[in-house]
Scaffold this motif. Structure first.
Motif, PDB file in Angstrom:
ATOM      1  N   GLY A  34       0.587  -1.484  -0.179  1.00  0.00           N
ATOM      2  CA  GLY A  34      -0.311  -0.495  -0.323  1.00  0.00           C
ATOM      3  C   GLY A  34       1.000   1.221   0.082  1.00  0.00           C
ATOM      4  O   GLY A  34       2.113   1.510  -0.833  1.00  0.00           O
ATOM      5  N   CYS A  35       0.473   2.441   0.330  1.00  0.00           N
ATOM      6  CA  CYS A  35       1.509   3.495   0.781  1.00  0.00           C
ATOM      7  C   CYS A  35       1.614   3.787   2.252  1.00  0.00           C
ATOM      8  O   CYS A  35       1.671   5.026   2.068  1.00  0.00           O
ATOM      9  CB  CYS A  35       0.333   4.713   0.116  1.00  0.00           C
ATOM     10  N   THR A  36       1.495   2.589   2.977  1.00  0.00           N
ATOM     11  CA  THR A  36       1.154   3.488   4.415  1.00  0.00           C
ATOM     12  C   THR A  36       3.378   3.257   5.071  1.00  0.00           C
ATOM     13  O   THR A  36       3.362   2.930   3.901  1.00  0.00           O
ATOM     14  CB  THR A  36       0.836   2.005   5.008  1.00  0.00           C
ATOM     15  N   LEU A  37       3.512   4.087   5.522  1.00  0.00           N
ATOM     16  CA  LEU A  37       4.795   4.675   5.672  1.00  0.00           C
ATOM     17  C   LEU A  37       4.437   4.980   7.818  1.00  0.00           C
ATOM     18  O   LEU A  37       5.994   5.237   7.831  1.00  0.00           O
ATOM     19  CB  LEU A  37       5.589   5.542   4.914  1.00  0.00           C
ATOM     20  N   ILE A  38       4.202   4.957   7.826  1.00  0.00           N
ATOM     21  CA  ILE A  38       3.780   5.210   9.373  1.00  0.00           C
ATOM     22  C   ILE A  38       3.304   4.391  10.451  1.00  0.00           C
ATOM     23  O   ILE A  38       1.935   3.454   9.275  1.00  0.00           O
ATOM     24  CB  ILE A  38       3.956   6.711   9.689  1.00  0.00           C
ATOM     25  N   PRO A  39       3.535   3.656  11.512  1.00  0.00           N
ATOM     26  CA  PRO A  39       2.520   3.071  12.225  1.00  0.00           C
ATOM     27  C   PRO A  39       1.019   3.768  12.761  1.00  0.00           C
ATOM     28  O   PRO A  39       1.164   4.760  12.396  1.00  0.00           O
ATOM     29  CB  PRO A  39       3.615   2.759  13.352  1.00  0.00           C
ATOM     30  N   TYR A  40       0.149   3.694  12.597  1.00  0.00           N
ATOM     31  CA  TYR A  40      -1.213   4.274  13.113  1.00  0.00           C
ATOM     32  C   TYR A  40      -1.086   3.879  14.375  1.00  0.00           C
ATOM     33  O   TYR A  40      -0.797   2.213  15.297  1.00  0.00           O
ATOM     34  CB  TYR A  40      -2.205   2.762  12.549  1.00  0.00           C
ATOM     35  N   SER A  41      -1.826   4.534  15.695  1.00  0.00           N
ATOM     36  CA  SER A  41      -1.570   4.706  16.809  1.00  0.00           C
ATOM     37  C   SER A  41      -2.734   4.266  17.084  1.00  0.00           C
ATOM     38  O   SER A  41      -4.050   3.711  16.176  1.00  0.00           O
ATOM     39  CB  SER A  41      -1.705   5.927  17.536  1.00  0.00           C
ATOM     40  N   ARG A  42      -3.599   3.372  18.335  1.00  0.00           N
ATOM     41  CA  ARG A  42      -5.067   2.665  18.685  1.00  0.00           C
ATOM     42  C   ARG A  42      -5.554   3.924  18.690  1.00  0.00           C
ATOM     43  O   ARG A  42      -7.029   3.789  17.921  1.00  0.00           O
ATOM     44  CB  ARG A  42      -5.423   2.268  20.236  1.00  0.00           C
ATOM     45  N   TYR A  43      -5.303   5.490  19.093  1.00  0.00           N
ATOM     46  CA  TYR A  43      -6.538   6.379  19.385  1.00  0.00           C
ATOM     47  C   TYR A  43      -6.871   6.371  16.960  1.00  0.00           C
ATOM     48  O   TYR A  43      -7.814   6.432  17.597  1.00  0.00           O
ATOM     49  CB  TYR A  43      -5.881   7.754  19.630  1.00  0.00           C
ATOM     50  N   LEU A  45      -7.154   4.213  14.949  1.00  0.00           N
ATOM     51  CA  LEU A  45      -7.735   3.307  14.681  1.00  0.00           C
ATOM     52  C   LEU A  45      -9.335   3.888  15.951  1.00  0.00           C
ATOM     53  O   LEU A  45     -10.424   3.444  14.746  1.00  0.00           O
ATOM     54  CB  LEU A  45      -6.858   2.558  14.688  1.00  0.00           C
ATOM     55  N   LYS A  46      -9.316   4.222  16.875  1.00  0.00           N
ATOM     56  CA  LYS A  46     -10.613   4.296  17.139  1.00  0.00           C
ATOM     57  C   LYS A  46     -11.468   5.227  16.579  1.00  0.00           C
ATOM     58  O   LYS A  46     -12.738   5.288  15.947  1.00  0.00           O
ATOM     59  CB  LYS A  46     -10.396   4.772  18.729  1.00  0.00           C
ATOM     60  N   GLN A  47     -10.533   6.447  15.783  1.00  0.00           N
ATOM     61  CA  GLN A  47     -11.087   8.141  15.227  1.00  0.00           C
ATOM     62  C   GLN A  47     -12.242   7.149  14.002  1.00  0.00           C
ATOM     63  O   GLN A  47     -12.953   7.612  13.824  1.00  0.00           O
ATOM     64  CB  GLN A  47      -9.937   8.734  14.705  1.00  0.00           C
ATOM     65  N   TYR A  48     -11.104   6.380  13.322  1.00  0.00           N
ATOM     66  CA  TYR A  48     -11.370   5.975  12.285  1.00  0.00           C
ATOM     67  C   TYR A  48     -12.408   5.511  12.554  1.00  0.00           C
ATOM     68  O   TYR A  48     -13.646   4.619  11.875  1.00  0.00           O
ATOM     69  CB  TYR A  48     -10.336   4.793  11.254  1.00  0.00           C
ATOM     70  N   LEU A  49     -12.483   3.801  13.560  1.00  0.00           N
ATOM     71  CA  LEU A  49     -13.849   2.894  13.454  1.00  0.00           C
ATOM     72  C   LEU A  49     -14.999   4.176  13.956  1.00  0.00           C
ATOM     73  O   LEU A  49     -16.196   3.881  14.042  1.00  0.00           O
ATOM     74  CB  LEU A  49     -14.083   2.305  14.747  1.00  0.00           C
ATOM     75  N   SER A  50     -14.994   4.903  14.717  1.00  0.00           N
ATOM     76  CA  SER A  50     -16.219   5.447  15.612  1.00  0.00           C
ATOM     77  C   SER A  50     -16.477   7.239  14.310  1.00  0.00           C
ATOM     78  O   SER A  50     -17.450   7.621  14.631  1.00  0.00           O
ATOM     79  CB  SER A  50     -15.673   6.746  16.722  1.00  0.00           C
ATOM     80  N   SER A  51     -15.718   7.392  13.083  1.00  0.00           N
ATOM     81  CA  SER A  51     -16.211   8.072  12.361  1.00  0.00           C
ATOM     82  C   SER A  51     -16.912   7.935  10.996  1.00  0.00           C
ATOM     83  O   SER A  51     -17.276   6.601  11.058  1.00  0.00           O
ATOM     84  CB  SER A  51     -15.044   8.688  11.310  1.00  0.00           C
ATOM     85  N   SER A  52     -17.723   8.610  10.248  1.00  0.00           N
ATOM     86  CA  SER A  52     -18.322   8.443   8.813  1.00  0.00           C
ATOM     87  C   SER A  52     -17.783   8.116   8.156  1.00  0.00           C
ATOM     88  O   SER A  52     -16.933   8.597   7.700  1.00  0.00           O
ATOM     89  CB  SER A  52     -19.257   9.872   9.169  1.00  0.00           C
ATOM     90  N   LYS A  53     -19.224   6.935   7.634  1.00  0.00           N
ATOM     91  CA  LYS A  53     -18.199   6.568   6.905  1.00  0.00           C
ATOM     92  C   LYS A  53     -19.104   6.877   4.999  1.00  0.00           C
ATOM     93  O   LYS A  53     -18.788   5.669   4.430  1.00  0.00           O
ATOM     94  CB  LYS A  53     -18.159   4.757   6.400  1.00  0.00           C
ATOM     95  N   ASP A  54     -19.479   7.664   4.774  1.00  0.00           N
ATOM     96  CA  ASP A  54     -19.933   8.275   3.314  1.00  0.00           C
ATOM     97  C   ASP A  54     -18.866   7.921   2.767  1.00  0.00           C
ATOM     98  O   ASP A  54     -17.851   9.293   2.122  1.00  0.00           O
ATOM     99  CB  ASP A  54     -20.350  10.196   3.617  1.00  0.00           C
ATOM    100  N   LEU A  55     -18.986   7.407   2.014  1.00  0.00           N
ATOM    101  CA  LEU A  55     -18.196   6.804   0.346  1.00  0.00           C
ATOM    102  C   LEU A  55     -17.710   8.436  -0.316  1.00  0.00           C
ATOM    103  O   LEU A  55     -17.149   8.874  -1.161  1.00  0.00           O
ATOM    104  CB  LEU A  55     -18.777   5.578  -0.954  1.00  0.00           C
ATOM    105  N   TYR A  56     -19.032   8.574  -0.665  1.00  0.00           N
ATOM    106  CA  TYR A  56     -18.756  10.493  -1.599  1.00  0.00           C
ATOM    107  C   TYR A  56     -17.878  11.173  -0.845  1.00  0.00           C
ATOM    108  O   TYR A  56     -17.514  11.742  -1.582  1.00  0.00           O
ATOM    109  CB  TYR A  56     -20.337  10.302  -1.246  1.00  0.00           C
TER     110      TYR A  56
END
Length: 174
Positions: A34-43, A45-56
């Motif tokens: 992929g294009c990942t160059l840095i690690p993700y924090s649990r914080y 990922l928690k933000q991602y999991l709780s955010s809106s997932k509007d495809l558009y």
């Protein structure tokens, strides 16, 4: 449309997936795909999991691949670079090392393509595959993707630059 096929189910990521997503996102062996160059924090990922997932809005969608009958998260399938005007998007898939070579990826990718074409009304899906990644090349070919071209020196690796195969699948549903 239920997102289930044979031995898998596709579903939205849940807060309970935090630990497995943290492990997958921070596995440096996967970063080269992929294009990942840095690690993700649990914080993060928690933000991602709780955010809106509007495809558009986000132009991307991640679904968790769950294996039946246990309901265990075994991988992810991602739609990204979503272009609603041209009705196309890139697709990527990852199956945990412990669950590879069980037919899960093929079933998940087939189901995801059906979902993308019939429900999201996409016209085209495409994927970038390192030319030396034979398992991915076979997977996408089995699902009907065709070679669209080679991107020379597209991906920087520890061994130098590598060519990438561009494959695509155009729907016949339109």
């Amino acid at each position: 449309m239920l997102l289930e096929y044979k031995n898998i189910k596709l579903r939205a990521p849940e807060p309970e997936d935090l630990d497995i997503l943290y492990r997958w996102e921070n596995d440096t062996a996967l970063w080269s795909f992929g294009c990942t160059l840095i690690p993700y924090s649990r914080y993060d990922l928690k933000q991602y999991l709780s955010s809106s997932k509007d495809l558009y809005e986000s132009k991307q969608l991640r679904l968790v691949i769950e294996a039946a009958p246990a309901g265990e998260a075994v991988g992810t399938v991602d739609l990204y670079d979503f272009d609603p005007h041209h009705r196309r998007a890139a697709v990527g898939i990852m199956i945990d090392r412990d669950h590879q070579n069980k037919g899960l990826a093929g079933n998940a990718l087939s189901l995801f393509c059906k979902y993308a074409f019939s429900f999201l009304k996409l016209h085209q899906l495409y994927a970038y595959i390192p030319v030396d990644n034979e398992p991915s090349k076979r997977l996408f070919a089995r699902c009907g993707f065709k070679k669209a071209g080679i991107l020379p020196d597209w991906q920087q690796t520890d061994e130098g630059y590598k060519d990438v195969l561009l494959v695509n699948l155009i729907t016949v549903l339109n």
